[in-house]
Design a protein around this motif. Structure first.
Motif, PDB file in Angstrom:
ATOM      1  N   UNK A 129      -4.712 -21.565 -25.065  1.00  0.00           N
ATOM      2  CA  UNK A 129      -3.506 -22.319 -25.478  1.00  0.00           C
ATOM      3  C   UNK A 129      -3.340 -22.235 -26.962  1.00  0.00           C
ATOM      4  N   UNK A 130      -4.184 -21.782 -27.607  1.00  0.00           N
ATOM      5  CA  UNK A 130      -4.045 -21.472 -29.369  1.00  0.00           C
ATOM      6  C   UNK A 130      -3.328 -20.119 -29.451  1.00  0.00           C
ATOM      7  N   UNK A 131      -3.156 -19.432 -28.311  1.00  0.00           N
ATOM      8  CA  UNK A 131      -2.413 -18.076 -28.566  1.00  0.00           C
ATOM      9  C   UNK A 131      -3.365 -17.093 -29.054  1.00  0.00           C
ATOM     10  N   UNK A 132      -4.689 -17.279 -28.767  1.00  0.00           N
ATOM     11  CA  UNK A 132      -5.686 -16.419 -29.394  1.00  0.00           C
ATOM     12  C   UNK A 132      -6.602 -15.769 -28.277  1.00  0.00           C
ATOM     13  N   UNK A 133      -7.697 -15.168 -28.510  1.00  0.00           N
ATOM     14  CA  UNK A 133      -8.653 -14.718 -27.579  1.00  0.00           C
ATOM     15  C   UNK A 133     -10.224 -14.699 -28.376  1.00  0.00           C
ATOM     16  N   UNK A 134     -11.193 -14.427 -27.452  1.00  0.00           N
ATOM     17  CA  UNK A 134     -12.444 -14.638 -28.052  1.00  0.00           C
ATOM     18  C   UNK A 134     -12.859 -13.736 -29.339  1.00  0.00           C
ATOM     19  N   UNK A 135     -12.324 -12.388 -29.200  1.00  0.00           N
ATOM     20  CA  UNK A 135     -12.431 -11.651 -30.359  1.00  0.00           C
ATOM     21  C   UNK A 135     -11.748 -12.109 -31.682  1.00  0.00           C
TER      22      UNK A 135
END
Length: 92
Positions: free
Chosen positions: A25-31
């Motif tokens: 939802x924050x437009x991110x990913x784990x990396x």
């Protein structure tokens, strides 16, 4: 450092899903989150390590607090209504 005790698999899966949902939802990913964690806190975590901790239910609470921080969240402990009422009845 002592090894953390894992929680049941279904609980770990629910928690992993919730955290990954917040990341998405924050437009991110784990990396990207791990990169930001390492940059902000001077740590040397890796995405596979965080993913493994999420999958196995062994992510330390302090790491969860840091993940919430880089995502712009504050984790708050709030007493549940039903438990508050029960506590009051015992005091009467």
């Amino acid at each position: 450092m002592p090894k953390s005790e894992a929680i049941p698999e279904d609980e770990a899966r629910d928690i992993e899903f919730e955290i990954k949902k917040k990341i998405a939802c924050a437009g991110s990913n784990v990396s990207e989150i791990v990169r930001r964690l390492n940059e902000k806190y001077g740590t040397h975590d890796t995405a596979p390590n965080i993913t493994r901790q999420l999958k196995h239910g062994t992510l330390p609470f302090w790491k969860l607090l840091r993940i919430a921080d880089v995502l712009g969240y504050e984790l708050i402990w709030r007493k549940l209504e039903s438990q508050t009422r029960g506590d009051l009845k015992r005091l009467e």
